[in-house]
Structure formats: C-alpha cells, structure tokens
Design a protein around this motif. Structure first.
Motif, PDB file in Angstrom:
ATOM      1  N   ASN A 199       0.842  -1.245   0.120  1.00  0.00           N
ATOM      2  CA  ASN A 199      -0.041  -0.075  -0.038  1.00  0.00           C
ATOM      3  C   ASN A 199       0.976   1.213   0.043  1.00  0.00           C
ATOM      4  N   GLY A 200       0.586   2.259  -0.837  1.00  0.00           N
ATOM      5  CA  GLY A 200       1.479   3.473  -0.921  1.00  0.00           C
ATOM      6  C   GLY A 200       2.274   3.632  -2.075  1.00  0.00           C
ATOM      7  N   GLY A 201       2.595   2.555  -2.783  1.00  0.00           N
ATOM      8  CA  GLY A 201       3.530   2.430  -3.854  1.00  0.00           C
ATOM      9  C   GLY A 201       4.760   1.831  -3.708  1.00  0.00           C
ATOM     10  N   GLN A 202       4.924   0.919  -2.648  1.00  0.00           N
ATOM     11  CA  GLN A 202       5.922   0.326  -2.099  1.00  0.00           C
ATOM     12  C   GLN A 202       6.120  -1.102  -3.188  1.00  0.00           C
ATOM     13  N   ILE A 203       7.363  -0.916  -3.897  1.00  0.00           N
ATOM     14  CA  ILE A 203       7.691  -2.105  -4.795  1.00  0.00           C
ATOM     15  C   ILE A 203       9.079  -2.921  -4.791  1.00  0.00           C
ATOM     16  N   ILE A 204       9.090  -4.057  -4.738  1.00  0.00           N
ATOM     17  CA  ILE A 204      10.399  -4.579  -5.290  1.00  0.00           C
ATOM     18  C   ILE A 204      10.009  -5.495  -6.365  1.00  0.00           C
ATOM     19  N   LEU A 205      10.400  -5.128  -7.690  1.00  0.00           N
ATOM     20  CA  LEU A 205      10.140  -5.822  -8.938  1.00  0.00           C
ATOM     21  C   LEU A 205      11.463  -6.381  -9.488  1.00  0.00           C
ATOM     22  N   LEU A 206      10.943  -7.581  -9.614  1.00  0.00           N
ATOM     23  CA  LEU A 206      12.426  -8.288 -10.218  1.00  0.00           C
ATOM     24  C   LEU A 206      12.214  -8.991 -11.617  1.00  0.00           C
ATOM     25  N   ASP A 207      13.107  -8.585 -12.545  1.00  0.00           N
ATOM     26  CA  ASP A 207      12.858  -9.046 -13.915  1.00  0.00           C
ATOM     27  C   ASP A 207      14.424  -9.860 -14.129  1.00  0.00           C
ATOM     28  N   LYS A 208      13.813 -11.091 -13.926  1.00  0.00           N
ATOM     29  CA  LYS A 208      14.920 -12.234 -13.982  1.00  0.00           C
ATOM     30  C   LYS A 208      15.704 -12.293 -15.475  1.00  0.00           C
ATOM     31  N   LYS A 209      14.628 -12.139 -16.230  1.00  0.00           N
ATOM     32  CA  LYS A 209      15.142 -12.120 -17.912  1.00  0.00           C
ATOM     33  C   LYS A 209      16.333 -10.961 -18.051  1.00  0.00           C
ATOM     34  N   ASN A 210      16.078  -9.993 -17.634  1.00  0.00           N
ATOM     35  CA  ASN A 210      17.204  -8.949 -17.977  1.00  0.00           C
ATOM     36  C   ASN A 210      17.986  -8.705 -16.645  1.00  0.00           C
ATOM     37  N   ASP A 211      18.027  -9.514 -15.713  1.00  0.00           N
ATOM     38  CA  ASP A 211      18.724  -9.367 -14.560  1.00  0.00           C
ATOM     39  C   ASP A 211      18.462  -8.176 -13.856  1.00  0.00           C
ATOM     40  N   LEU A 212      17.337  -7.736 -13.659  1.00  0.00           N
ATOM     41  CA  LEU A 212      17.223  -6.386 -13.179  1.00  0.00           C
ATOM     42  C   LEU A 212      16.218  -6.443 -11.821  1.00  0.00           C
ATOM     43  N   GLU A 213      16.346  -5.536 -10.814  1.00  0.00           N
ATOM     44  CA  GLU A 213      15.594  -5.152  -9.662  1.00  0.00           C
ATOM     45  C   GLU A 213      15.394  -3.657  -9.582  1.00  0.00           C
ATOM     46  N   LEU A 214      14.062  -3.447  -9.520  1.00  0.00           N
ATOM     47  CA  LEU A 214      13.659  -1.954  -9.150  1.00  0.00           C
ATOM     48  C   LEU A 214      13.195  -1.957  -7.722  1.00  0.00           C
ATOM     49  N   ILE A 215      13.649  -1.039  -6.997  1.00  0.00           N
ATOM     50  CA  ILE A 215      12.985  -0.799  -5.620  1.00  0.00           C
ATOM     51  C   ILE A 215      12.307   0.639  -5.822  1.00  0.00           C
ATOM     52  N   ILE A 216      10.968   0.973  -5.334  1.00  0.00           N
ATOM     53  CA  ILE A 216      10.403   1.995  -5.166  1.00  0.00           C
ATOM     54  C   ILE A 216       9.791   2.074  -3.724  1.00  0.00           C
ATOM     55  N   THR A 217       9.952   3.201  -2.822  1.00  0.00           N
ATOM     56  CA  THR A 217       9.195   3.459  -1.848  1.00  0.00           C
ATOM     57  C   THR A 217       8.518   4.835  -1.921  1.00  0.00           C
ATOM     58  N   ALA A 218       7.298   5.002  -1.497  1.00  0.00           N
ATOM     59  CA  ALA A 218       6.607   6.188  -1.944  1.00  0.00           C
ATOM     60  C   ALA A 218       5.475   6.381  -0.846  1.00  0.00           C
ATOM     61  N   GLY A 219       4.896   7.583  -0.528  1.00  0.00           N
ATOM     62  CA  GLY A 219       4.136   7.957   0.314  1.00  0.00           C
ATOM     63  C   GLY A 219       2.569   8.046   0.024  1.00  0.00           C
ATOM     64  N   ASN A 220       2.145   7.368  -0.981  1.00  0.00           N
ATOM     65  CA  ASN A 220       0.695   7.289  -1.268  1.00  0.00           C
ATOM     66  C   ASN A 220      -0.259   6.596  -0.823  1.00  0.00           C
ATOM     67  N   TYR A 221      -0.219   6.363   0.485  1.00  0.00           N
ATOM     68  CA  TYR A 221      -1.007   5.392   1.355  1.00  0.00           C
ATOM     69  C   TYR A 221      -2.440   5.527   1.060  1.00  0.00           C
ATOM     70  N   ASN A 222      -3.108   4.508   0.853  1.00  0.00           N
ATOM     71  CA  ASN A 222      -4.755   4.636   0.736  1.00  0.00           C
ATOM     72  C   ASN A 222      -5.125   5.533  -0.468  1.00  0.00           C
ATOM     73  N   ARG A 223      -4.190   5.646  -1.264  1.00  0.00           N
ATOM     74  CA  ARG A 223      -4.612   6.454  -2.728  1.00  0.00           C
ATOM     75  C   ARG A 223      -4.859   5.779  -3.657  1.00  0.00           C
ATOM     76  N   ARG A 224      -6.162   5.162  -3.925  1.00  0.00           N
ATOM     77  CA  ARG A 224      -6.428   4.242  -5.101  1.00  0.00           C
ATOM     78  C   ARG A 224      -6.812   4.882  -6.133  1.00  0.00           C
ATOM     79  N   ASP A 225      -6.870   6.459  -5.994  1.00  0.00           N
ATOM     80  CA  ASP A 225      -7.355   7.280  -7.220  1.00  0.00           C
ATOM     81  C   ASP A 225      -6.339   7.672  -8.046  1.00  0.00           C
ATOM     82  N   LEU A 226      -5.272   7.558  -7.918  1.00  0.00           N
ATOM     83  CA  LEU A 226      -4.075   8.057  -8.775  1.00  0.00           C
ATOM     84  C   LEU A 226      -4.082   7.744 -10.143  1.00  0.00           C
ATOM     85  N   ARG A 227      -4.033   8.512 -11.023  1.00  0.00           N
ATOM     86  CA  ARG A 227      -3.942   8.187 -12.442  1.00  0.00           C
ATOM     87  C   ARG A 227      -2.551   7.548 -12.809  1.00  0.00           C
TER      88      ARG A 227
END
Length: 450
Positions: free
Chosen positions: A271-299
């Motif tokens: 919730n809020g936009g926290q992400i650990i993304l794993l792209d194994k094919k491209n040997d890539l990892e993306l980490i995102i932390t954000a503060g948009n908690y309970n914001r389901r209305d974001l475009r």
C-alpha cells in the motif's frame, strides 16, 4: 528509487515526501535518505512467506501441504467441514477459501484486515471466518492468511516471526536496521508491519533474483525460490494491459504488455506504492518506496515507473549492445576477408562511395579492390604468408544510422620462410545504414608503432 542490474546498484535517488507509520499515522514531511526507514506495508507479506520457506527447509515445517489446523489444536472447534482441507500452501497462495474482504478501503472499519488487527485474538478471528470456496480453488487477497503463516512460524520453530526473520534471514543479508509493528494481540503485524531501508529491500529482492543464495550461502533452497517465482494461483486482476496476474508464496506474478511486447516480472508490493520488482530475464531489480498510502485514485503511481521509464531504457540498451556486436562482426568479417583476398565478400560489404585512407595514399572502392588483388599476387610470388591477425581494443560509437568502429590491428606470419611481425595500426571504420543494410563507407588506417 533504486535500480540494480546484474547485481550492481546502477541508480539510487531519494526524494523528500510524506512519511506515515503504521498504527500511528502521518508523522510529517521528511527528507528521505539512504538510512531512512520506510513503511513497506504488504512487502511484509513476502518476508513472512520467505520465513515459511526457510522454516520448511530447516525441517521445522515438514510439508507445505500440511494442514493448518495441525498447528492450532486450541482452535479445534473451527476445524470443521472444508476448513479441514486448508494447508500451509493454500495460505501462501491466498487460496484458503475463507470469507475475507480487503477490496474496501483500509480506512473503512469493515475491512477484514482492520478487523483482524483490532481483534484480541487475531488467529482465532481468521480461522473462525466462514468458508465460501474449496481450499485451493480460488484466489482471494487476505492479510489474514499471512498472519496465520506468521503464527505457524512461531508454532513450528518456537520463535516469533520477527525474531525468526532477524536470526535466519536478515542477519545473513546484513539487514540490521528495521522495526516491526505489532497488532492488538501483541503479535508482529505479518500483513503490513515492517519498516525497512530501501537498500535492505534490494538485498531481499536479490536473494530471490539469485535463486535463494547470498554470499555463497543458500538461505532458501533454489527449488523453493523457483516455485515462488512461478504463478501457483490466478487472480482476478488481469486486464487488456496486464493480461496475466498470478500469485505464489506471497509474491505477485505479472505478464504486462509494454510497447506491444509481453513482459514477465515478479513483484512484491505494498500500500502506498512500495515495490520490489524482479525482472529475471534482464537481471534487473527495481525498488520504489512512496507515500501514497490509501490513494487508489491516482492516475499514475509507482507501478508505472517500470513500464514508462525503466523497461524502455533496458530495451534501448539491449538494442545498443546488439548493434555494437553486429558492427564488430561486420568489421571483423571485412578485415579477415581482406587478408584472405576474398574481394567478392569485401565488395558486398562496401558502399559504392567507399573510400580508404592510409598514411601515404587514398583510394576509392575499385582502387581498394584492385589493390587487394595486386597484393595477393605479390604475396604469392614472394611466399608471403599471413597466418595471424590480431584485432584488439575494439570500440564502437553509435550515432543513429551511423557507426564508427575503432580498433588496432597487428599481422604476423612468414615472408620467404622468415617470421615477421607487422606494424601496429589504428583503424577508424565508418558504417552507415542504408535501405535497412549496414554498408562500409570508409576506412582510415594510421601507423602507431613498430
């Protein structure tokens, strides 16, 4: 935002923004930095899932197909009907079949996770819910499943899930700074209680990207990691852009259409936009932390960073690397064909306006080809044999439809039976893409040293 490629941190940037602590609420506008702890919410679920896999590997949980109620004899009164079939694996995949609703806002007291967190006995609250589907049949998002998983870790190992993770997961990964919020019952919040640093989230993701191994230590068996990164349950969240959304061992499995291409990746998210993304094919990892908690209305939100920016950049780099290797191959083919006196092959590579520049002369295409033929005749006459061609320090510069190959060459062989080692030359070869085909338009050679 952190980006890791081939196990190396290639981008790291922190931004000021709001901070919220679970169970406390808004705590202010913070200048986030590398050592900042951040509410990662449901990424906590994936950590708990990893704890189950580790406990299973230790033999503390004998089978992931073990019945859940085997761990909770004190709740035997709820061990009835189809509930008897619920296994640890069903909890891991959120296919337990019990009634649960987290689709409504977490600000709404009717939300099932909020009810559980406020219950005096969270585990009984979950296990007492009515069953509405055969276990294993249907996915339904449930923090209750995760809370029971945490309790199973404690039951099987004798260690609360937060302490178990600290000892058998975080310690090996070098994760020392974290907090874990509690729910009313006093148990660690398994669904959403962790606060962690972004770099430590990256370590957790790399563990799965590297098949469960960290610094040569197998923390989670590779076969369990492979199973985790492969969908075991199909969710109801697919659409025309994301045609497949699966779930496995508290991880999300995605197939998304990006720039017309179907791309597979695995994600743990909160919730809020926290992400650990794993792209194994491209040997890539993306980490995102954000503060948009309970914001389901974001475009637009954190989930769009990968599709809008990161993946297109990967594709461009792959295309660049592929083209670089192609130009290298064409150049090597041209040079080796010349030393084999294969004028037909060279002529095919050359542009009609080809020009060559040497220390003491300049030639057009026909003059170059005639010179190669003449040289072949002279070498045959003088028993001049080139048996070794060395090309090194090869670089390629790309400019839209133009490529410049820069390299050094040395030839070795015998002349009338006497070994020779030719001068070292530096070359600049220009290639231009015309009508979809790369053509050799110029070659300049400069004597470097003897």
């Amino acid at each position: 935002v952190l980006i890791l490629r081939n196990n190396k941190l290639v981008y790291e940037q922190y931004f000021p923004g709001t901070d919220v602590t679970r169970g406390v609420g808004f705590v202010g506008f913070k200048d986030h930095h590398r050592d900042s702890l951040h509410d990662v919410r449901s990424i906590t679920k994936s950590v708990v899932g990893a704890a189950i896999l580790i406990a299973h590997a230790q033999g503390k949980i004998k089978s992931l197909n073990q019945r859940v109620f085997d761990f909770f004899p004190e709740y035997a009164k709820h061990d009835t009907g189809m509930k008897k079939q619920i296994t640890v694996q069903h909890l891991l995949n959120m296919t337990a079949g019990i009634e649960w609703d987290e689709e409504i806002s977490y600000l709404d007291p009717r939300n099932s996770e909020i009810k559980m967190n406020n219950a005096s006995d969270a585990i009984e609250f979950v296990l007492s819910q009515i069953i509405i589907d055969t276990p294993g049949k249907k996915y339904n998002y449930s923090g209750g499943c995760t809370q029971v998983l945490a309790a199973i870790v404690a039951k099987a190992t004798g260690i609360p899930v937060d302490k178990f993770c600290e000892q058998y997961l975080f310690k090996d990964l070098g994760i020392e700074k974290f907090t874990w919020a509690k729910i009313r019952s006093g148990d660690p919040s398994a669904a959403s209680g962790l606060r962690m640093r972004s770099r430590d989230l990256a370590k957790f993701g790399l563990l799965f990207l590297n098949n469960g191994k960290w610094n040569q230590k197998q923390i989670i068996p590779a076969h369990l990691v492979a199973r985790t990164l492969t969908s075991q349950a199909t969710t109801q969240y697919a659409d025309s852009i994301v045609p497949f959304v699966g779930y496995s061992n508290q991880f999300w499995i995605y197939t998304e259409k990006i720039k017309g291409e179907l791309v597979d990746y695995v994600q743990t998210q909160g919730n809020g936009g926290q992400i650990i993304l794993l792209d194994k094919k491209n040997d890539l990892e993306l980490i995102i932390t954000a503060g948009n908690y309970n914001r389901r209305d974001l475009r637009k939100n954190s989930y769009d960073i990968y599709t809008d920016f990161v993946y297109p950049a990967i594709v461009r780099n792959i295309q660049k690397d592929t083209l670089t290797e192609h130009i290298k191959a064409l150049t090597y083919h041209a040079i080796t064909s010349e030393f084999k006196f294969d004028t037909a092959a060279i002529a095919k590579l050359m542009d009609d306006d080809f020009i060559s520049v040497y220390p003491h002369k300049k030639q057009n295409k026909q003059q170059e080809l005639d010179g190669i033929f003449k040289s072949s005749m002279e070498r045959i006459k003088e028993n001049h044999i080139i048996d070794t061609l060395i090309l090194d320090d090869f670089k390629v510069q790309l400019f839209d439809h133009t490529a410049i190959a820069i390299y050094y060459s040395v030839t070795k062989g015998t002349k009338k039976g006497i070994p020779f080692d030719n001068n070292r030359m530096r070359w600049y070869d220009v290639w231009v893409k015309r009508n979809g085909e790369w053509k050799w338009v110029s070659s300049q050679g400069t004597l470097v040293n003897k």
